[in-house]
Design an enzyme around this catalytic site. Structure first.
Site, PDB file in Angstrom:
ATOM      1  N   CYS A  18      21.088  52.994  -4.399  1.00  9.30           N
ATOM      2  CA  CYS A  18      20.282  51.765  -4.534  1.00  9.30           C
ATOM      3  C   CYS A  18      20.699  50.982  -5.778  1.00  9.30           C
ATOM      4  O   CYS A  18      20.428  49.792  -5.892  1.00  9.30           O
ATOM      5  CB  CYS A  18      18.802  52.082  -4.546  1.00  9.30           C
ATOM      6  SG  CYS A  18      18.411  53.393  -5.696  1.00  9.30           S
ATOM      7  N   GLU A  26      21.383  44.876   1.202  1.00  5.48           N
ATOM      8  CA  GLU A  26      22.001  46.033   0.549  1.00  5.48           C
ATOM      9  C   GLU A  26      23.082  46.595   1.484  1.00  5.48           C
ATOM     10  O   GLU A  26      22.775  46.985   2.612  1.00  5.48           O
ATOM     11  CB  GLU A  26      20.891  47.067   0.328  1.00  5.48           C
ATOM     12  CG  GLU A  26      21.122  47.983  -0.813  1.00  5.48           C
ATOM     13  CD  GLU A  26      19.904  48.878  -1.091  1.00  5.48           C
ATOM     14  OE1 GLU A  26      18.974  48.946  -0.270  1.00  5.48           O
ATOM     15  OE2 GLU A  26      19.925  49.521  -2.139  1.00  5.48           O
ATOM     16  N   LYS A  74       8.498  65.689   1.096  1.00  5.62           N
ATOM     17  CA  LYS A  74       8.948  65.360   2.460  1.00  5.62           C
ATOM     18  C   LYS A  74      10.343  64.763   2.313  1.00  5.62           C
ATOM     19  O   LYS A  74      10.493  63.580   2.076  1.00  5.62           O
ATOM     20  CB  LYS A  74       7.984  64.354   3.086  1.00  5.62           C
ATOM     21  CG  LYS A  74       7.887  64.374   4.597  1.00  5.62           C
ATOM     22  CD  LYS A  74       9.191  64.118   5.323  1.00  5.62           C
ATOM     23  CE  LYS A  74       9.567  62.645   5.346  1.00  5.62           C
ATOM     24  NZ  LYS A  74      10.941  62.438   5.843  1.00  5.62           N
TER      25      LYS A  74
HETATM   26  P1  ADP Z   1      16.741  54.914   4.181  1.00  4.47           P
HETATM   27  O1  ADP Z   1      16.943  53.512   4.655  1.00  4.47           O
HETATM   28  O2  ADP Z   1      17.361  55.262   2.893  1.00  4.47           O
HETATM   29  O3  ADP Z   1      16.933  55.955   5.260  1.00  4.47           O
HETATM   30  P2  ADP Z   1      13.926  54.994   4.599  1.00  4.47           P
HETATM   31  O4  ADP Z   1      13.002  54.127   3.829  1.00  4.47           O
HETATM   32  O5  ADP Z   1      14.088  54.737   6.045  1.00  4.47           O
HETATM   33  O6  ADP Z   1      15.256  54.953   3.780  1.00  4.47           O
HETATM   34  O7  ADP Z   1      13.519  56.506   4.454  1.00  4.47           O
HETATM   35  C1  ADP Z   1      13.214  57.109   3.215  1.00  4.47           C
HETATM   36  C2  ADP Z   1      12.253  58.265   3.445  1.00  4.47           C
HETATM   37  O8  ADP Z   1      11.059  57.753   4.025  1.00  4.47           O
HETATM   38  C3  ADP Z   1      12.746  59.325   4.410  1.00  4.47           C
HETATM   39  O9  ADP Z   1      12.288  60.591   3.959  1.00  4.47           O
HETATM   40  C4  ADP Z   1      12.075  58.949   5.718  1.00  4.47           C
HETATM   41  O10 ADP Z   1      11.883  60.046   6.579  1.00  4.47           O
HETATM   42  C5  ADP Z   1      10.737  58.450   5.209  1.00  4.47           C
HETATM   43  N1  ADP Z   1      10.032  57.518   6.096  1.00  4.47           N
HETATM   44  C6  ADP Z   1      10.540  56.565   6.898  1.00  4.47           C
HETATM   45  N2  ADP Z   1       9.562  55.885   7.523  1.00  4.47           N
HETATM   46  C7  ADP Z   1       8.388  56.421   7.093  1.00  4.47           C
HETATM   47  C8  ADP Z   1       7.000  56.156   7.348  1.00  4.47           C
HETATM   48  N3  ADP Z   1       6.621  55.188   8.156  1.00  4.47           N
HETATM   49  N4  ADP Z   1       6.088  56.911   6.721  1.00  4.47           N
HETATM   50  C9  ADP Z   1       6.464  57.885   5.875  1.00  4.47           C
HETATM   51  N5  ADP Z   1       7.734  58.180   5.578  1.00  4.47           N
HETATM   52  C10 ADP Z   1       8.689  57.461   6.180  1.00  4.47           C
END
Ligand code: ADP
Length: 495
Positions: free
Chosen positions: A302, A399, A192
Site C-alpha cells: 500500500c 492503486e 482473521k
Molecule cells: P485486498 O484488496 O488487499 O485483498 P481486501 O480489503 O479485499 O484487500 O481484504 C482485506 C481483508 O479483509 C482480508 O482478510 C479479507 O478477507 C477481509 N474482508 C474482505 N471483505 C470483508 C468484509 N466484508 N468483512 C470483513 N472482512 C472482509
C-alpha cells in the site's frame, strides 16, 4: 499438490520447520477443524497449483473465538506488564530463530521473492520486540485542574477484545503489527488473516503459543465467508475494537459495521503514493529509492510508489536508468534463490494491472519496458515502465499493486505538489531533492500520513504508520500504535 513441507522445511539446520504448519482454526489453545465441512484450498501463486487446504470457519466458530478471547481477557489484562513484555520478547526471539523457513513459507503462499520475505520476517518480528519494550511504559497522567479543586488522574486501560483483519501482501507483518500492541496493552485478540495467505499467520500463532502466550489470548479464524463471520463478531457486544488493513472499499463497509456498536476502529487502507524527483536530486539515490519504493514486494504494497513525477532536468537520465534497473530484475517463483521479482497474488491481480496499463496506453502512454503478460503457469507480470501518461489515465487514480512505474514529466514544483495531492488517498509519498530545506517544505505540504525524504522506505516498527484522507484512521507502530488498544480512564480525585 505442490509440496508445502519441501519448501517450508528444506534440508538442514535453522531451515527446518520445527512443527507441521497448522491448517486449522486456533480457538483457545486448541487447533480445531471448526464446524464447517468444507476446507479452503490455498494456491501457490508461482505455479497456480494447490498447496494445501485449511479449515473454513463459520459464524459459530467466530463466536467460539470471542468466547475464548473473553475467557482469557481478565487474566491477561491483570498480567503484570513485565510478564506480558517477557512473553512478547520470547515471541520475537522465537520468530527470529525460525526466520528462514518462515520466509520460505511466505514466498510459497504469497509469491514474493525470498529477499522480500526475509525482510518481512525481520520487520514482523520487530513488532514483538518493540511492543515488549512499550508494554512496561504505558504511563498515565496526573494533573491539578485549573480551578485547583480536582486532581485529574488518567490511566490507560486495555480497550478489550479486538478483532484484527489482515491482507495477503504482508501475511506476517500485518498480523504482528496488530497482535503485538494489542497484547502489550492487555487485550486479547481474534485474528482473521486473508484467505489467500493464511499459513504464515497460523505458523506465527503456533510460534506465539510456544513462546508462552496463554490460551485464548490469541485466536485465529480463517473463513471463506469473511463478511458473515466478521459481521457476527463485530456485533457481539463483547468485542470492543476492530483493526483492519486492506482496501478502502472494504474499510468503508467495516466502518459502517462498527457504527452499530460504536466500536473503535483503526483502518489502514489503500494508497496512491506519489514519487517526486526534483532536478537537484542525487540520481543514484533517487533510483535506489525508486527501486525499493516500487519493487519491494513486486509493487504489492500500500506504500508502493504508484505515480512518478520527474522534473525536466533529470527526466531523461532518471527514466533511462529506471528502465535499465527494472529490466535487469530476474522474475520467477519467489522461493527460487535467484528471483528478485516474484509472482502476483492471483489472476485478478494480473487482470487489474493489465487493464490499467492498457488504459494508459490507449490514452497515449509509451511503453518503455515490459507491459506484456508472459504465457505459462503462475501469476507473473513483468517489471514495466510507461511514460507520457495522459492525466485522465486510470493508473493515476487507482492503486496498481504491481511492478508498473508510470512516469510523468513536470517543470514547476508547485504543479508537482498539486498533482501529488490530487487523490482521495494519503498514505505514503516520496520526495527526492538535494536541498533538504526545500524537501522538508514540500514534505509538509504533501497530504500523506508518511513522507520518505530522499529514501525509498518508510516502514519502521518504531514509527507511526498510517494515512490521511481515505487512506485510513489511526496509526500502527510506535507508541501511537499501542494507544489504538487502550482507553483513557479519568478518575476525578479530591485529596
Ligand atoms: P485486498 O484488496 O488487499 O485483498 P481486501 O480489503 O479485499 O484487500 O481484504 C482485506 C481483508 O479483509 C482480508 O482478510 C479479507 O478477507 C477481509 N474482508 C474482505 N471483505 C470483508 C468484509 N466484508 N468483512 C470483513 N472482512 C472482509
Amino acid at each position: 499438490m505442490d509440496s508445502l513441507n519441501s519448501y517450508a522445511a528444506p534440508a538442514a539446520g535453522d531451515h527446518e520447520a520445527p512443527f507441521d504448519v497448522p491448517t486449522d482454526l486456533l480457538i483457545g489453545n486448541a487447533w480445531v477443524e471448526g464446524s464447517a465441512r468444507g476446507r479452503i484450498e490455498i494456491v501457490n501463486p508461482s505455479t497456480g497449483g494447490v498447496l494445501t487446504a485449511i479449515a473454513d470457519g463459520t459464524v459459530e466458530d467466530g463466536i467460539a473465538c470471542v468466547d475464548a478471547a473473553e475467557a482469557a481477557a481478565a487474566a491477561w489484562a491483570a498480567t503484570a506488564p513485565r510478564a506480558r513484555a517477557t512473553i512478547l520478547m520470547a515471541c520475537w526471539e522465537k520468530m527470529m530463530a525460525n526466520a528462514e523457513w518462515l520466509a520460505q513459507l511466505i514466498s510459497l503462499e504469497n509469491g514474493k521473492s525470498l529477499p522480500d520475505a526475509r525482510g518481512e520476517v525481520g520487520y514482523a518480528a520487530e513488532f514483538f520486540r518493540w511492543y515488549a519494550e512499550e508494554a512496561v511504559r504505558i504511563n498515565g497522567e496526573l494533573s491539578i485542574s485549573p480551578a485547583g479543586n480536582n486532581r485529574i488522574l488518567v490511566q490507560y486501560q486495555p480497550i478489550g477484545i479486538s478483532l484484527l483483519i489482515t491482507p495477503w501482501n504482508f501475511p506476517a507483518a500485518m498480523a504482528t503489527r496488530k497482535i503485538a500492541p494489542a497484547l502489550a496493552a492487555g487485550c486479547t485478540v481474534i485474528l482473521k488473516p486473508a484467505a489467500e495467505t493464511p499459513l504464515t499467520a497460523l505458523a506465527v500463532a503456533q510460534i506465539m503459543l510456544e513462546a508462552g502466550v496463554p490460551a485464548g489470548v490469541v485466536n485465529v479464524i480463517n473463513t471463506s465467508d469473511a463478511p458473515g463471520v466478521c459481521r457476527a463478531m463485530l456485533h457481539d457486544p463483547r468485542v470492543r475494537k476492530l483493526s483492519f488493513t486492506g482496501s478502502t472499499e472494504v474499510g468503508r463497509i467495516l466502518l459502517r459495521e462498527c457504527a452499530d456498536q460504536v466500536l473503535s476502529a483503526s483502518m489502514e487502507l489503500g494508497g496512491n503514493a506519489p514519487f517526486l524527483v526534483l532536478d537537484d536530486a542525487d540520481l543514484d539515490a533517487a533510483i535506489e529509492g525508486a527501486m525499493v519504493a516500487k519493487m519491494r514486494n513486486a509493487g504489492e504494497a500500500c506504500t508502493a510508489a504508484n505515480r512518478f513525477y520527474v522534473q525536466r532536468g533529470i527526466y531523461e537520465a532518471f527514466t533511462q536508468k529506471l528502465v535499465e534497473k527494472m529490466g535487469a530484475l530476474k522474475v520467477g517463483p519467489g522461493y527460487e534463490s535467484a528471483t528478485e521479482c516474484g509472482a502476483m497474488i492471483n489472476q485478478e491481480a494480473i487482470d487489474k494491472i493489465e487493464m490499467l496499463v492498457e488504459d494508459a496506453v490507449a490514452k497515449g502512454a509509451r511503453v518503455l519496458l515490459g507491459g506484456k503478460t508472459p504465457h505459462g503457469d503462475g501469476f507473473f507480470y513483468p517489471p514495466t515502465v510507461i511514460a507520457d501518461i495522459h492525466p485522465d489515465s486510470e493508473i493515476l487514480t487507482t492503486e496498481v499493486f504491481g511492478p508498473v512505474a508510470p512516469i510523468t514529466l513536470f517543470d514547476d514544483v508547485e504543479d508537482a505538489i498539486r498533482l501529488a495531492n490530487a487523490t482521495e488517498f494519503g498514505l505514503a509519498a516520496y520526495v527526492f531533492t538535494g536541498d533538504l530545506k526545500k524537501g522538508l517544505a514540500i514534505s509538509e505540504r504533501i497530504e500523506a500520513g508518511m513522507v520518505a525524504l530522499n529514501r525509498g522506505l518508510v516502514s519502521d516498527a518504531a514509527a507511526p504508520f498510517g494515512g490521511v484522507k481515505q487512506s485510513g484512521l489511526g496509526r500502527e507502530g510506535s507508541h501511537h500504535g499501542l494507544h489504538e488498544y487502550t482507553e483513557a480512564k479519568y478518575i476525578a480525585v479530591s485529596w
